[in-house]
Design an enzyme around this catalytic site. Sequence first.
Site, mmCIF file in Angstrom:
data_model
loop_
_atom_site.group_PDB
_atom_site.id
_atom_site.type_symbol
_atom_site.label_atom_id
_atom_site.label_comp_id
_atom_site.label_asym_id
_atom_site.label_seq_id
_atom_site.Cartn_x
_atom_site.Cartn_y
_atom_site.Cartn_z
ATOM 1 N N ALA A 125 0.662 -1.035 -0.130
ATOM 2 C CA ALA A 125 0.041 -0.109 0.068
ATOM 3 C C ALA A 125 0.832 1.164 0.024
ATOM 4 C CB ALA A 125 -1.094 -0.037 1.191
ATOM 5 N N ASN A 193 2.753 -2.003 8.146
ATOM 6 C CA ASN A 193 3.454 -2.913 7.313
ATOM 7 C C ASN A 193 4.279 -2.182 6.247
ATOM 8 O OD1 ASN A 193 3.265 -5.730 8.256
ATOM 9 N ND2 ASN A 193 1.257 -5.507 7.645
ATOM 10 N N HIS A 223 -0.669 7.714 3.479
ATOM 11 C CA HIS A 223 0.782 7.764 3.907
ATOM 12 C C HIS A 223 1.627 8.753 3.193
ATOM 13 C CE1 HIS A 223 -0.555 3.615 5.602
ATOM 14 N NE2 HIS A 223 -0.676 3.428 4.354
#
Length: 271
Positions: A125, A193, A223
């Site tokens: 991701a 992760n 993010h």
Amino acid sequence: MAAGTELRVAVAGLGAIGFEIAKRLDAGIPGLWLTAVSARDREGAARRVAGFSQPVPVMAVEELPDVADVVVECAPKAAFAQILEPAIAAGRIVMPLSVGALLDRMDLVERARETGARIIVPTGALLGLDAVRAAAEGTIATATIVTRKPPRGLAGAPYLDQHGIDVGAITVPTKIFDGSARDGARGFPANVNVAAALSLAGIGPDRTRLEIWADPTVTRNTHTIVVDADSARLTMTIENIPSENPRTGRITALSVIAALRGLVAPLKVGT
């Protein structure tokens, strides 16, 4: 792996991400062949794959290396070693999505060196890991990742229980963690992760900094990476549409498929 080689692929874990990967492999990708799946609920897994175009056996995780060249790990962190250890012992390629668990099991990297296995961490991701890896060939001074998620996407993290944080009560953007990628991976094993992957591509889990925000104003897992290096300054942001599992973005499964294609494709773009 030579282009044109057909690879047998097994998927360990049939949650939202694992099932999407298995479904796409079953639909047909040149050079890739879905040979087995594994899940804690074997009967439920058998029902999920019953409609696939080709019969797919549901096997115990320790049996997967017998029928696969590549084992994709899409399971909860607790099953990480159980999946990776036999695959690495058999010299297979493994693609772990529970990358945070790898930070405490770097002995598996040395074991892979001994057996000829490969551990390939898909971008997942995140974004820009190819640029971070390139920068790491020079000198990286700092690497920071700021993660913002809807509060419900963080629910259940051990760190929240340990510190008495009720994300359900959060009504304004709130920073709930600020520390190293290593500590973040331990406290939020199902959520960050991405930070572990960034740290492995760059300057390691203890020097990579992580902020986690519970933010009720966002609907997408977001993010932002800032890397300062002697070759470039990188600033990158990705906003992921959540999958059926609000902790994980839809792009994660697609990243695995892209990584698998890269193993057999005659043309591979990116570092």
